[in-house]
Design an enzyme around this catalytic site. Structure first.
Site, PDB file in Angstrom:
ATOM      1  N   HIS A  82      34.232 -93.328 -11.348  1.00 27.91           N
ATOM      2  CA  HIS A  82      33.981 -94.521 -12.168  1.00 27.91           C
ATOM      3  C   HIS A  82      35.270 -95.173 -12.658  1.00 27.91           C
ATOM      4  CE1 HIS A  82      34.776 -92.218 -15.846  1.00 27.91           C
ATOM      5  NE2 HIS A  82      34.112 -91.245 -15.254  1.00 27.91           N
ATOM      6  N   LYS A  92      29.957 -86.352  -8.687  1.00 23.39           N
ATOM      7  CA  LYS A  92      29.858 -87.236  -9.856  1.00 23.39           C
ATOM      8  C   LYS A  92      30.469 -88.586  -9.495  1.00 23.39           C
ATOM      9  CE  LYS A  92      29.627 -84.018 -13.627  1.00 23.39           C
ATOM     10  NZ  LYS A  92      30.591 -83.292 -14.450  1.00 23.39           N
ATOM     11  N   HIS A 106      38.389 -93.490 -14.004  1.00 25.28           N
ATOM     12  CA  HIS A 106      39.366 -92.816 -13.141  1.00 25.28           C
ATOM     13  C   HIS A 106      40.439 -93.756 -12.618  1.00 25.28           C
ATOM     14  CE1 HIS A 106      35.864 -89.979 -12.520  1.00 25.28           C
ATOM     15  NE2 HIS A 106      36.814 -89.181 -12.909  1.00 25.28           N
TER      16      HIS A 106
HETATM   17  N1  ARG Z   1      38.671 -83.365 -12.930  1.00 23.64           N
HETATM   18  C1  ARG Z   1      39.155 -83.490 -14.262  1.00 23.64           C
HETATM   19  C2  ARG Z   1      38.417 -84.615 -14.996  1.00 23.64           C
HETATM   20  O1  ARG Z   1      37.881 -85.512 -14.370  1.00 23.64           O
HETATM   21  C3  ARG Z   1      40.617 -83.806 -14.326  1.00 23.64           C
HETATM   22  C4  ARG Z   1      41.497 -82.735 -13.773  1.00 23.64           C
HETATM   23  C5  ARG Z   1      42.869 -82.813 -14.333  1.00 23.64           C
HETATM   24  N2  ARG Z   1      43.784 -81.922 -13.747  1.00 23.64           N
HETATM   25  C6  ARG Z   1      43.961 -80.657 -14.090  1.00 23.64           C
HETATM   26  N3  ARG Z   1      44.823 -79.956 -13.404  1.00 23.64           N
HETATM   27  N4  ARG Z   1      43.333 -80.122 -15.107  1.00 23.64           N
HETATM   28  O2  ARG Z   1      38.401 -84.601 -16.213  1.00 23.64           O
END
Ligand code: ARG
Length: 565
Positions: free
Chosen positions: A129, A126, A132
Protein backbone atom coordinates in the site's frame (compact mmCIF):
# COMPACT_ATOMS: atom_id res chain seq x y z
CA UNK A 1 37.90 18.50 -10.35
CA UNK A 2 38.89 21.67 -8.62
CA UNK A 3 37.95 21.80 -4.93
CA UNK A 4 37.38 25.46 -4.03
CA UNK A 5 37.40 24.88 -0.28
CA UNK A 6 40.72 23.16 -0.63
CA UNK A 7 42.04 26.13 -2.64
CA UNK A 8 40.93 28.44 0.16
CA UNK A 9 42.73 26.30 2.72
CA UNK A 10 45.89 26.46 0.61
CA UNK A 11 45.66 30.23 0.43
CA UNK A 12 44.85 30.74 4.10
CA UNK A 13 47.33 28.37 5.62
CA UNK A 14 50.24 30.48 4.45
CA UNK A 15 49.10 33.27 6.75
CA UNK A 16 47.16 31.49 9.47
CA UNK A 17 48.62 29.21 12.06
CA UNK A 18 45.81 26.71 12.45
CA UNK A 19 45.64 23.01 11.51
CA UNK A 20 44.43 22.55 7.92
CA UNK A 21 41.41 20.59 9.06
CA UNK A 22 40.32 23.42 11.29
CA UNK A 23 40.67 25.97 8.51
CA UNK A 24 38.65 23.77 6.19
CA UNK A 25 35.89 23.39 8.72
CA UNK A 26 35.82 27.13 9.28
CA UNK A 27 35.04 27.94 5.64
CA UNK A 28 31.40 28.98 5.27
CA UNK A 29 29.02 29.84 2.49
CA UNK A 30 27.62 33.32 3.20
CA UNK A 31 23.86 33.76 3.02
CA UNK A 32 24.19 37.03 1.13
CA UNK A 33 25.95 36.60 -2.20
CA UNK A 34 27.25 40.15 -1.93
CA UNK A 35 29.56 38.67 0.68
CA UNK A 36 31.21 36.39 -1.82
CA UNK A 37 30.98 32.68 -2.53
CA UNK A 38 32.82 31.58 0.58
CA UNK A 39 33.94 33.27 3.74
CA UNK A 40 36.20 32.58 6.63
CA UNK A 41 35.41 34.01 10.09
CA UNK A 42 38.47 35.02 12.07
CA UNK A 43 37.08 35.01 15.64
CA UNK A 44 39.19 32.00 16.53
CA UNK A 45 42.36 33.94 15.86
CA UNK A 46 41.62 36.74 18.32
CA UNK A 47 43.73 35.12 21.04
CA UNK A 48 46.82 34.84 18.89
CA UNK A 49 46.56 38.22 17.21
CA UNK A 50 45.34 40.07 20.30
CA UNK A 51 43.36 42.45 18.13
CA UNK A 52 39.76 43.20 17.28
CA UNK A 53 38.43 40.64 14.74
CA UNK A 54 37.82 43.21 12.01
CA UNK A 55 41.44 44.31 12.22
CA UNK A 56 42.60 40.71 12.06
CA UNK A 57 40.48 40.08 8.96
CA UNK A 58 41.93 43.19 7.35
CA UNK A 59 45.50 42.32 8.20
CA UNK A 60 45.28 38.76 6.91
CA UNK A 61 43.28 39.57 3.80
CA UNK A 62 45.87 42.15 2.83
CA UNK A 63 48.55 39.50 2.67
CA UNK A 64 46.68 36.73 0.84
CA UNK A 65 47.47 35.74 -2.73
CA UNK A 66 44.25 35.09 -4.59
CA UNK A 67 45.58 32.49 -7.02
CA UNK A 68 43.85 31.28 -10.16
CA UNK A 69 40.37 30.60 -8.86
CA UNK A 70 39.51 33.76 -7.01
CA UNK A 71 38.80 37.11 -8.47
CA UNK A 72 39.09 38.95 -5.19
CA UNK A 73 39.47 38.37 -1.47
CA UNK A 74 37.99 41.00 0.81
CA UNK A 75 37.73 41.57 4.54
CA UNK A 76 34.29 42.55 5.83
CA UNK A 77 33.92 42.93 9.58
CA UNK A 78 35.20 39.69 11.15
CA UNK A 79 35.15 37.77 7.88
CA UNK A 80 37.46 37.25 4.97
CA UNK A 81 35.30 36.87 1.87
CA UNK A 82 36.31 34.95 -1.23
CA UNK A 83 34.86 35.73 -4.66
CA UNK A 84 35.26 32.96 -7.19
CA UNK A 85 36.74 33.83 -10.57
CA UNK A 86 33.96 33.11 -13.01
CA UNK A 87 36.12 32.31 -16.01
CA UNK A 88 38.31 29.76 -14.28
CA UNK A 89 35.40 28.09 -12.56
CA UNK A 90 33.25 27.88 -15.70
CA UNK A 91 36.06 26.38 -17.70
CA UNK A 92 36.85 23.80 -14.98
CA UNK A 93 33.24 22.77 -14.37
CA UNK A 94 32.32 22.43 -18.03
CA UNK A 95 35.47 20.48 -18.74
CA UNK A 96 34.64 18.06 -15.93
CA UNK A 97 31.04 17.57 -17.08
CA UNK A 98 32.09 17.08 -20.71
CA UNK A 99 34.45 14.46 -19.44
CA UNK A 100 32.06 12.56 -17.14
CA UNK A 101 28.69 13.41 -18.70
CA UNK A 102 25.78 11.97 -16.73
CA UNK A 103 28.26 10.36 -14.36
CA UNK A 104 29.31 13.80 -13.14
CA UNK A 105 29.83 13.62 -9.38
CA UNK A 106 30.31 9.87 -9.41
CA UNK A 107 33.54 8.75 -7.75
CA UNK A 108 35.37 5.85 -6.20
CA UNK A 109 35.15 7.23 -2.69
CA UNK A 110 33.65 3.98 -1.41
CA UNK A 111 35.90 1.60 -3.30
CA UNK A 112 36.23 -1.77 -1.61
CA UNK A 113 33.48 -1.05 0.92
CA UNK A 114 30.11 -2.78 0.95
CA UNK A 115 26.93 -0.96 1.83
CA UNK A 116 23.70 -2.87 2.34
CA UNK A 117 20.50 -0.95 1.82
CA UNK A 118 17.47 -2.81 3.05
CA UNK A 119 14.27 -1.21 1.85
CA UNK A 120 10.63 -1.73 0.88
CA UNK A 121 10.43 -5.02 2.81
CA UNK A 122 6.82 -5.72 1.96
CA UNK A 123 4.68 -8.33 3.67
CA UNK A 124 3.63 -11.44 1.78
CA UNK A 125 -0.11 -11.91 1.24
CA UNK A 126 -0.76 -8.33 2.35
CA UNK A 127 -1.35 -5.22 0.26
CA UNK A 128 1.61 -3.23 -1.05
CA UNK A 129 0.00 0.00 0.00
CA UNK A 130 0.88 3.66 -0.17
CA UNK A 131 2.50 3.43 3.27
CA UNK A 132 5.30 1.43 1.64
CA UNK A 133 6.08 4.16 -0.86
CA UNK A 134 8.48 5.97 1.39
CA UNK A 135 10.76 3.10 2.35
CA UNK A 136 10.73 1.96 -1.27
CA UNK A 137 11.77 5.24 -2.88
CA UNK A 138 14.08 6.53 -0.13
CA UNK A 139 15.85 3.18 -0.06
CA UNK A 140 16.17 2.96 -3.82
CA UNK A 141 17.64 6.45 -3.96
CA UNK A 142 20.18 5.71 -1.21
CA UNK A 143 21.10 2.57 -3.11
CA UNK A 144 21.87 4.63 -6.24
CA UNK A 145 23.68 7.29 -4.24
CA UNK A 146 26.07 4.81 -2.64
CA UNK A 147 26.60 3.07 -5.93
CA UNK A 148 27.51 6.37 -7.57
CA UNK A 149 30.13 6.91 -4.89
CA UNK A 150 31.77 3.63 -5.74
CA UNK A 151 30.53 1.47 -2.88
CA UNK A 152 29.66 -2.15 -3.53
CA UNK A 153 25.98 -1.82 -2.93
CA UNK A 154 23.48 -4.54 -2.06
CA UNK A 155 19.71 -3.97 -2.22
CA UNK A 156 17.79 -6.25 0.10
CA UNK A 157 14.04 -6.73 0.34
CA UNK A 158 13.58 -8.23 3.80
CA UNK A 159 10.24 -9.81 3.02
CA UNK A 160 7.70 -10.25 5.78
CA UNK A 161 7.06 -13.89 4.97
CA UNK A 162 7.01 -15.48 8.39
CA UNK A 163 4.78 -15.60 11.43
CA UNK A 164 1.56 -17.03 12.80
CA UNK A 165 -0.52 -15.19 10.22
CA UNK A 166 0.66 -17.75 7.68
CA UNK A 167 -0.81 -20.46 9.90
CA UNK A 168 -4.08 -18.54 9.80
CA UNK A 169 -3.96 -18.13 6.06
CA UNK A 170 -3.27 -21.76 5.41
CA UNK A 171 -6.03 -22.85 7.82
CA UNK A 172 -8.45 -20.44 6.16
CA UNK A 173 -7.44 -21.60 2.70
CA UNK A 174 -8.01 -25.23 3.67
CA UNK A 175 -11.56 -24.36 4.76
CA UNK A 176 -12.72 -21.92 2.13
CA UNK A 177 -10.02 -21.37 -0.48
CA UNK A 178 -9.96 -22.09 -4.17
CA UNK A 179 -6.68 -21.66 -5.99
CA UNK A 180 -8.12 -20.63 -9.31
CA UNK A 181 -10.37 -18.02 -7.72
CA UNK A 182 -7.56 -16.61 -5.60
CA UNK A 183 -5.15 -16.31 -8.49
CA UNK A 184 -7.49 -13.84 -10.19
CA UNK A 185 -6.91 -11.25 -7.49
CA UNK A 186 -4.46 -12.73 -4.99
CA UNK A 187 -3.87 -9.99 -2.47
CA UNK A 188 -7.50 -9.04 -1.99
CA UNK A 189 -8.45 -12.68 -1.66
CA UNK A 190 -5.75 -13.33 0.90
CA UNK A 191 -6.98 -10.29 2.75
CA UNK A 192 -10.50 -11.71 2.73
CA UNK A 193 -9.36 -15.09 3.99
CA UNK A 194 -7.40 -13.44 6.72
CA UNK A 195 -10.28 -11.23 7.85
CA UNK A 196 -12.71 -14.12 7.71
CA UNK A 197 -10.50 -16.37 9.77
CA UNK A 198 -9.92 -13.67 12.34
CA UNK A 199 -13.64 -13.30 12.80
CA UNK A 200 -14.09 -17.03 13.17
CA UNK A 201 -11.33 -17.14 15.75
CA UNK A 202 -13.08 -14.53 17.78
CA UNK A 203 -16.34 -16.43 17.74
CA UNK A 204 -14.70 -19.78 18.30
CA UNK A 205 -11.32 -19.52 20.06
CA UNK A 206 -10.64 -23.23 19.52
CA UNK A 207 -9.94 -22.38 15.87
CA UNK A 208 -6.77 -20.66 17.04
CA UNK A 209 -5.24 -24.10 17.48
CA UNK A 210 -5.87 -24.82 13.86
CA UNK A 211 -3.80 -21.83 12.83
CA UNK A 212 -1.11 -22.64 15.36
CA UNK A 213 -0.90 -26.21 14.10
CA UNK A 214 -0.48 -25.09 10.52
CA UNK A 215 2.22 -22.66 11.47
CA UNK A 216 3.98 -25.40 13.41
CA UNK A 217 3.76 -27.65 10.36
CA UNK A 218 5.20 -24.87 8.24
CA UNK A 219 8.12 -24.45 10.61
CA UNK A 220 8.73 -28.18 10.65
CA UNK A 221 8.87 -28.28 6.88
CA UNK A 222 5.60 -30.15 6.28
CA UNK A 223 5.29 -30.58 2.54
CA UNK A 224 1.76 -29.30 2.10
CA UNK A 225 2.26 -26.31 4.38
CA UNK A 226 5.49 -25.29 2.66
CA UNK A 227 3.95 -25.73 -0.76
CA UNK A 228 0.99 -23.48 0.10
CA UNK A 229 3.25 -20.90 1.69
CA UNK A 230 5.51 -20.87 -1.37
CA UNK A 231 2.47 -20.47 -3.60
CA UNK A 232 1.31 -17.45 -1.57
CA UNK A 233 4.78 -16.01 -1.72
CA UNK A 234 5.12 -16.46 -5.48
CA UNK A 235 1.72 -14.92 -6.12
CA UNK A 236 2.44 -11.98 -3.86
CA UNK A 237 5.83 -11.32 -5.38
CA UNK A 238 4.29 -11.38 -8.82
CA UNK A 239 1.91 -8.66 -7.68
CA UNK A 240 4.63 -6.66 -5.93
CA UNK A 241 6.85 -6.86 -8.98
CA UNK A 242 4.27 -4.91 -10.93
CA UNK A 243 5.00 -2.01 -8.60
CA UNK A 244 8.76 -2.54 -8.66
CA UNK A 245 8.63 -2.64 -12.46
CA UNK A 246 6.72 0.62 -12.60
CA UNK A 247 9.30 2.19 -10.31
CA UNK A 248 12.24 0.60 -12.11
CA UNK A 249 13.48 -1.05 -8.93
CA UNK A 250 15.36 -4.33 -8.62
CA UNK A 251 16.75 -6.14 -5.59
CA UNK A 252 19.85 -8.24 -5.15
CA UNK A 253 18.21 -10.34 -2.47
CA UNK A 254 14.72 -11.19 -1.29
CA UNK A 255 15.93 -12.99 1.82
CA UNK A 256 13.20 -12.15 4.26
CA UNK A 257 12.15 -13.26 7.68
CA UNK A 258 11.58 -16.89 6.80
CA UNK A 259 15.12 -17.17 5.45
CA UNK A 260 16.37 -16.73 9.00
CA UNK A 261 14.19 -19.34 10.66
CA UNK A 262 16.96 -21.94 10.69
CA UNK A 263 19.49 -19.36 11.82
CA UNK A 264 17.63 -18.42 14.98
CA UNK A 265 18.54 -21.32 17.28
CA UNK A 266 22.21 -20.35 17.02
CA UNK A 267 21.43 -16.75 17.96
CA UNK A 268 19.33 -17.83 20.92
CA UNK A 269 22.13 -20.16 22.02
CA UNK A 270 24.62 -17.33 21.75
CA UNK A 271 22.44 -15.00 23.80
CA UNK A 272 22.20 -17.70 26.42
CA UNK A 273 25.96 -18.24 26.50
CA UNK A 274 26.54 -14.54 26.83
CA UNK A 275 24.15 -14.54 29.78
CA UNK A 276 21.83 -12.02 28.20
CA UNK A 277 18.61 -14.01 28.48
CA UNK A 278 16.24 -13.87 31.43
CA UNK A 279 13.13 -15.90 32.09
CA UNK A 280 10.06 -13.74 32.48
CA UNK A 281 6.62 -15.25 32.77
CA UNK A 282 7.67 -18.19 30.63
CA UNK A 283 9.23 -15.98 27.95
CA UNK A 284 12.93 -15.47 27.29
CA UNK A 285 13.73 -11.79 27.33
CA UNK A 286 16.66 -9.41 27.26
CA UNK A 287 16.30 -6.92 30.06
CA UNK A 288 17.06 -3.42 28.80
CA UNK A 289 15.87 -1.47 31.80
CA UNK A 290 19.24 0.04 32.59
CA UNK A 291 19.23 1.52 29.08
CA UNK A 292 15.81 3.03 29.60
CA UNK A 293 13.99 0.61 27.29
CA UNK A 294 11.31 -2.01 27.76
CA UNK A 295 12.50 -5.63 27.68
CA UNK A 296 12.85 -7.40 24.33
CA UNK A 297 11.20 -10.77 23.90
CA UNK A 298 13.43 -13.26 22.11
CA UNK A 299 11.38 -16.42 22.65
CA UNK A 300 7.68 -16.16 23.51
CA UNK A 301 6.18 -18.25 26.30
CA UNK A 302 4.74 -20.63 23.68
CA UNK A 303 8.25 -21.28 22.39
CA UNK A 304 8.08 -19.30 19.14
CA UNK A 305 10.62 -16.74 18.02
CA UNK A 306 9.92 -13.07 17.34
CA UNK A 307 10.47 -10.40 14.73
CA UNK A 308 13.40 -9.20 16.83
CA UNK A 309 15.04 -12.63 16.99
CA UNK A 310 14.92 -12.78 13.21
CA UNK A 311 16.46 -9.32 12.94
CA UNK A 312 19.32 -10.36 15.23
CA UNK A 313 19.95 -13.43 13.09
CA UNK A 314 19.72 -11.33 9.93
CA UNK A 315 22.27 -8.78 11.12
CA UNK A 316 24.77 -11.48 12.00
CA UNK A 317 24.18 -13.29 8.72
CA UNK A 318 24.72 -10.08 6.77
CA UNK A 319 27.95 -9.30 8.58
CA UNK A 320 29.27 -12.82 7.92
CA UNK A 321 28.11 -12.87 4.31
CA UNK A 322 28.79 -9.34 3.10
CA UNK A 323 31.35 -8.01 5.59
CA UNK A 324 29.47 -4.74 5.35
CA UNK A 325 30.87 -1.31 5.97
CA UNK A 326 27.34 -0.10 6.58
CA UNK A 327 24.10 -1.99 7.01
CA UNK A 328 21.19 0.39 6.43
CA UNK A 329 17.52 -0.24 7.28
CA UNK A 330 15.03 2.11 5.65
CA UNK A 331 12.03 1.58 7.91
CA UNK A 332 9.42 4.00 9.29
CA UNK A 333 9.85 5.78 12.57
CA UNK A 334 7.15 3.70 14.23
CA UNK A 335 9.80 0.96 14.52
CA UNK A 336 12.30 3.20 16.26
CA UNK A 337 12.11 1.37 19.57
CA UNK A 338 12.50 -2.00 17.89
CA UNK A 339 15.72 -0.90 16.19
CA UNK A 340 17.09 0.75 19.32
CA UNK A 341 16.54 -2.43 21.31
CA UNK A 342 17.98 -4.59 18.57
CA UNK A 343 21.09 -2.46 18.23
CA UNK A 344 21.64 -2.41 21.98
CA UNK A 345 21.41 -6.21 22.08
CA UNK A 346 23.99 -6.52 19.30
CA UNK A 347 26.22 -4.22 21.33
CA UNK A 348 25.69 -6.30 24.46
CA UNK A 349 26.63 -9.37 22.44
CA UNK A 350 29.97 -7.67 21.93
CA UNK A 351 29.63 -6.78 18.27
CA UNK A 352 31.38 -3.50 17.60
CA UNK A 353 29.85 -3.46 14.12
CA UNK A 354 26.48 -2.73 15.75
CA UNK A 355 27.45 0.89 15.17
CA UNK A 356 27.57 0.31 11.44
CA UNK A 357 23.94 -0.79 11.49
CA UNK A 358 21.77 2.22 10.83
CA UNK A 359 18.04 2.67 11.10
CA UNK A 360 17.11 5.30 8.51
CA UNK A 361 13.64 6.31 9.60
CA UNK A 362 11.08 8.63 8.04
CA UNK A 363 7.80 10.39 8.71
CA UNK A 364 4.28 9.45 7.73
CA UNK A 365 2.52 9.95 4.43
CA UNK A 366 -1.19 10.72 4.42
CA UNK A 367 -3.54 11.36 1.56
CA UNK A 368 -6.05 14.07 0.79
CA UNK A 369 -8.51 11.75 -0.87
CA UNK A 370 -8.54 8.27 0.56
CA UNK A 371 -11.57 7.52 -1.55
CA UNK A 372 -9.61 7.81 -4.75
CA UNK A 373 -8.76 4.43 -6.26
CA UNK A 374 -9.25 2.43 -3.10
CA UNK A 375 -10.16 -1.13 -3.83
CA UNK A 376 -11.30 -2.59 -0.57
CA UNK A 377 -11.48 -1.32 2.95
CA UNK A 378 -9.34 1.69 3.56
CA UNK A 379 -6.26 0.50 1.80
CA UNK A 380 -4.75 2.62 -0.93
CA UNK A 381 -2.76 0.28 -3.16
CA UNK A 382 0.51 1.77 -4.36
CA UNK A 383 0.01 0.24 -7.78
CA UNK A 384 -3.27 2.15 -8.12
CA UNK A 385 -1.66 5.40 -7.02
CA UNK A 386 1.12 5.02 -9.58
CA UNK A 387 -1.29 4.13 -12.38
CA UNK A 388 -3.45 7.09 -11.47
CA UNK A 389 -0.40 9.34 -11.63
CA UNK A 390 0.38 8.04 -15.11
CA UNK A 391 -3.21 8.48 -16.25
CA UNK A 392 -3.46 12.03 -14.92
CA UNK A 393 -0.14 12.94 -16.49
CA UNK A 394 -1.37 11.61 -19.81
CA UNK A 395 -4.34 13.99 -19.59
CA UNK A 396 -2.01 16.90 -18.90
CA UNK A 397 0.18 15.95 -21.87
CA UNK A 398 -2.88 15.68 -24.13
CA UNK A 399 -3.64 19.31 -23.30
CA UNK A 400 -0.16 20.72 -23.40
CA UNK A 401 1.44 18.79 -26.21
CA UNK A 402 -1.06 16.60 -28.11
CA UNK A 403 1.41 15.80 -30.90
CA UNK A 404 4.08 14.39 -28.63
CA UNK A 405 5.56 11.07 -29.72
CA UNK A 406 5.67 8.14 -27.24
CA UNK A 407 3.00 9.76 -25.10
CA UNK A 408 2.49 6.67 -23.00
CA UNK A 409 6.12 6.24 -22.20
CA UNK A 410 6.52 9.90 -21.32
CA UNK A 411 3.38 9.86 -19.17
CA UNK A 412 4.83 6.93 -17.29
CA UNK A 413 8.22 8.56 -16.69
CA UNK A 414 6.66 11.85 -15.66
CA UNK A 415 3.79 10.47 -13.58
CA UNK A 416 5.99 8.07 -11.65
CA UNK A 417 8.80 10.61 -11.43
CA UNK A 418 6.37 13.11 -9.92
CA UNK A 419 5.33 10.72 -7.15
CA UNK A 420 8.94 9.85 -6.34
CA UNK A 421 10.13 13.44 -6.43
CA UNK A 422 7.46 14.66 -4.05
CA UNK A 423 8.41 11.95 -1.58
CA UNK A 424 12.09 12.82 -1.75
CA UNK A 425 11.73 16.56 -1.66
CA UNK A 426 11.70 17.06 2.10
CA UNK A 427 13.84 15.94 4.97
CA UNK A 428 12.75 12.35 5.35
CA UNK A 429 11.66 12.65 8.96
CA UNK A 430 8.93 15.14 8.03
CA UNK A 431 5.38 13.88 7.55
CA UNK A 432 3.67 14.92 4.35
CA UNK A 433 0.28 14.98 2.75
CA UNK A 434 0.11 13.41 -0.67
CA UNK A 435 -1.50 15.90 -3.03
CA UNK A 436 -2.22 15.24 -6.69
CA UNK A 437 -2.12 18.91 -7.65
CA UNK A 438 1.20 19.59 -6.05
CA UNK A 439 2.74 16.34 -7.22
CA UNK A 440 1.82 16.68 -10.88
CA UNK A 441 2.30 20.43 -11.32
CA UNK A 442 4.76 21.48 -14.01
CA UNK A 443 5.60 24.56 -11.94
CA UNK A 444 7.23 24.85 -8.56
CA UNK A 445 9.27 22.34 -6.67
CA UNK A 446 8.21 19.21 -8.50
CA UNK A 447 9.53 16.34 -10.54
CA UNK A 448 7.73 17.44 -13.72
CA UNK A 449 9.31 20.90 -13.39
CA UNK A 450 12.81 19.40 -13.36
CA UNK A 451 12.00 16.94 -16.14
CA UNK A 452 10.45 19.71 -18.18
CA UNK A 453 13.61 21.76 -17.83
CA UNK A 454 15.56 18.77 -19.06
CA UNK A 455 13.30 18.29 -22.08
CA UNK A 456 13.42 22.01 -22.86
CA UNK A 457 17.22 21.88 -22.96
CA UNK A 458 17.10 18.78 -25.06
CA UNK A 459 15.04 20.43 -27.78
CA UNK A 460 17.14 23.59 -27.54
CA UNK A 461 20.26 21.54 -28.27
CA UNK A 462 18.57 20.01 -31.29
CA UNK A 463 17.35 23.35 -32.60
CA UNK A 464 20.79 24.87 -32.15
CA UNK A 465 22.41 21.87 -33.89
CA UNK A 466 24.61 21.29 -30.89
CA UNK A 467 27.60 19.04 -31.42
CA UNK A 468 29.62 17.70 -28.46
CA UNK A 469 32.80 17.75 -30.48
CA UNK A 470 32.56 21.47 -31.21
CA UNK A 471 35.04 23.74 -29.48
CA UNK A 472 33.60 26.44 -27.26
CA UNK A 473 35.00 29.40 -25.41
CA UNK A 474 33.86 29.34 -21.75
CA UNK A 475 35.14 32.89 -21.24
CA UNK A 476 32.10 34.15 -23.14
CA UNK A 477 29.81 32.91 -20.36
CA UNK A 478 30.15 35.91 -18.10
CA UNK A 479 26.66 37.09 -17.14
CA UNK A 480 25.45 36.90 -13.57
CA UNK A 481 22.83 34.28 -14.55
CA UNK A 482 25.55 32.14 -16.06
CA UNK A 483 27.65 32.59 -12.99
CA UNK A 484 24.84 31.40 -10.69
CA UNK A 485 24.08 28.46 -12.95
CA UNK A 486 27.70 27.30 -13.13
CA UNK A 487 28.03 27.64 -9.39
CA UNK A 488 25.02 25.37 -8.83
CA UNK A 489 26.56 22.79 -11.16
CA UNK A 490 29.83 23.06 -9.29
CA UNK A 491 28.03 22.39 -5.99
CA UNK A 492 26.28 19.28 -7.26
CA UNK A 493 28.93 16.59 -6.55
CA UNK A 494 29.14 17.68 -2.94
CA UNK A 495 25.41 17.19 -2.52
CA UNK A 496 25.82 13.51 -3.44
CA UNK A 497 28.34 13.08 -0.65
CA UNK A 498 26.19 15.03 1.80
CA UNK A 499 23.19 12.89 0.87
CA UNK A 500 25.18 9.72 1.54
CA UNK A 501 26.50 10.92 4.87
CA UNK A 502 23.13 12.05 6.18
CA UNK A 503 21.05 9.39 4.38
CA UNK A 504 19.04 12.23 2.85
CA UNK A 505 18.12 12.08 -0.84
CA UNK A 506 16.52 15.49 -0.42
CA UNK A 507 19.91 17.17 -0.71
CA UNK A 508 19.88 16.03 -4.32
CA UNK A 509 16.26 16.94 -5.09
CA UNK A 510 16.83 20.45 -3.67
CA UNK A 511 19.98 20.93 -5.70
CA UNK A 512 18.13 19.84 -8.83
CA UNK A 513 15.48 22.47 -8.17
CA UNK A 514 18.21 25.06 -7.66
CA UNK A 515 19.83 24.11 -10.97
CA UNK A 516 16.52 24.03 -12.85
CA UNK A 517 15.55 27.42 -11.44
CA UNK A 518 18.89 28.95 -12.32
CA UNK A 519 18.58 27.54 -15.79
CA UNK A 520 15.07 28.86 -16.34
CA UNK A 521 16.09 32.30 -15.12
CA UNK A 522 18.95 32.24 -17.57
CA UNK A 523 16.74 31.00 -20.39
CA UNK A 524 14.09 33.64 -19.77
CA UNK A 525 16.56 36.44 -19.37
CA UNK A 526 18.48 36.17 -22.64
CA UNK A 527 18.15 34.10 -25.81
CA UNK A 528 20.37 31.04 -26.18
CA UNK A 529 20.19 30.61 -29.95
CA UNK A 530 21.87 33.90 -30.86
CA UNK A 531 23.26 35.03 -34.21
CA UNK A 532 26.84 35.15 -33.03
CA UNK A 533 28.04 31.62 -33.72
CA UNK A 534 30.82 31.63 -31.10
CA UNK A 535 28.53 32.87 -28.36
CA UNK A 536 25.86 30.38 -29.31
CA UNK A 537 28.33 27.50 -29.07
CA UNK A 538 29.40 28.57 -25.60
CA UNK A 539 25.83 28.92 -24.44
CA UNK A 540 24.90 25.53 -25.83
CA UNK A 541 27.90 23.99 -24.12
CA UNK A 542 26.53 25.27 -20.85
CA UNK A 543 23.03 23.95 -21.68
CA UNK A 544 24.48 20.57 -22.51
CA UNK A 545 26.27 20.53 -19.17
CA UNK A 546 23.10 21.39 -17.29
CA UNK A 547 21.30 18.62 -19.12
CA UNK A 548 23.84 16.02 -18.05
CA UNK A 549 23.77 17.09 -14.44
CA UNK A 550 19.97 16.98 -14.29
CA UNK A 551 20.00 13.51 -15.76
CA UNK A 552 22.57 12.39 -13.23
CA UNK A 553 20.58 13.84 -10.33
CA UNK A 554 17.26 12.37 -11.43
CA UNK A 555 18.87 8.97 -11.83
CA UNK A 556 20.12 9.16 -8.26
CA UNK A 557 16.52 9.68 -7.18
CA UNK A 558 15.33 6.76 -9.30
CA UNK A 559 13.63 8.99 -11.91
CA UNK A 560 13.89 8.86 -15.71
CA UNK A 561 14.51 11.87 -17.94
CA UNK A 562 12.40 11.91 -21.12
CA UNK A 563 13.93 13.87 -24.00
CA UNK A 564 10.60 15.49 -24.92
CA UNK A 565 7.57 16.40 -22.86
N1 ARG B 1 7.98 -6.02 6.87
C1 ARG B 1 8.10 -5.02 7.88
C2 ARG B 1 6.88 -4.09 7.86
O1 ARG B 1 6.21 -3.97 6.85
C3 ARG B 1 9.31 -4.16 7.72
C4 ARG B 1 10.60 -4.89 7.85
C5 ARG B 1 11.71 -3.98 8.23
N2 ARG B 1 12.98 -4.59 8.24
C6 ARG B 1 13.50 -5.28 9.24
N3 ARG B 1 14.68 -5.81 9.05
N4 ARG B 1 12.90 -5.39 10.39
O2 ARG B 1 6.61 -3.47 8.87
Amino acid sequence: MIDLREEIVKILKKEIDLPEEEIREGVEVPKDEQMGDYSFPVFKLAKVFKKAPNLIAEEIAGKLEKGKFFEKIEPVAAYINFFVDQKSLTSEVLKEIYDKKELYGHSDLGKGKTVIVEFSSTNIAKPFHIGHLRSTVIGNSLYHIYKALGYDTIAINHLGDYGTQFGMLIAAFKMWGNKEEIEKDPINNFLDLYVRFNKLQEEDPSKRDLARDWFKKLEDGDEEAVELWQWMKDLSLKEFNKVYDLLGITFDSYNGEAFYSDKMPAIVEELKEKKLLKLDDGAQIVDLEEFGMTPSIVIKSNGTSTYLTRDLAAAKYRKDTYKFYKNIYVVGQEQKLHFRQWKKILELMGYDWANDCIHVDFGLISTEDMALSTRKGNVLFLEDVLNKAIEKTKEIIEQRNPNLENKDEVAKDVGIGAVIFQDLFNQRIKDYVFSWDRTLSFEGETGPYVQYTYARISSLLDKGKFNVDDNYNPDLLNSSEERALVKSLYDFPETIIDASEKYEPFFISRQLIEIARNFNKYYNQSPILVEDEELKKAKLALCYSVKNVIKCGLELLGINSPERM
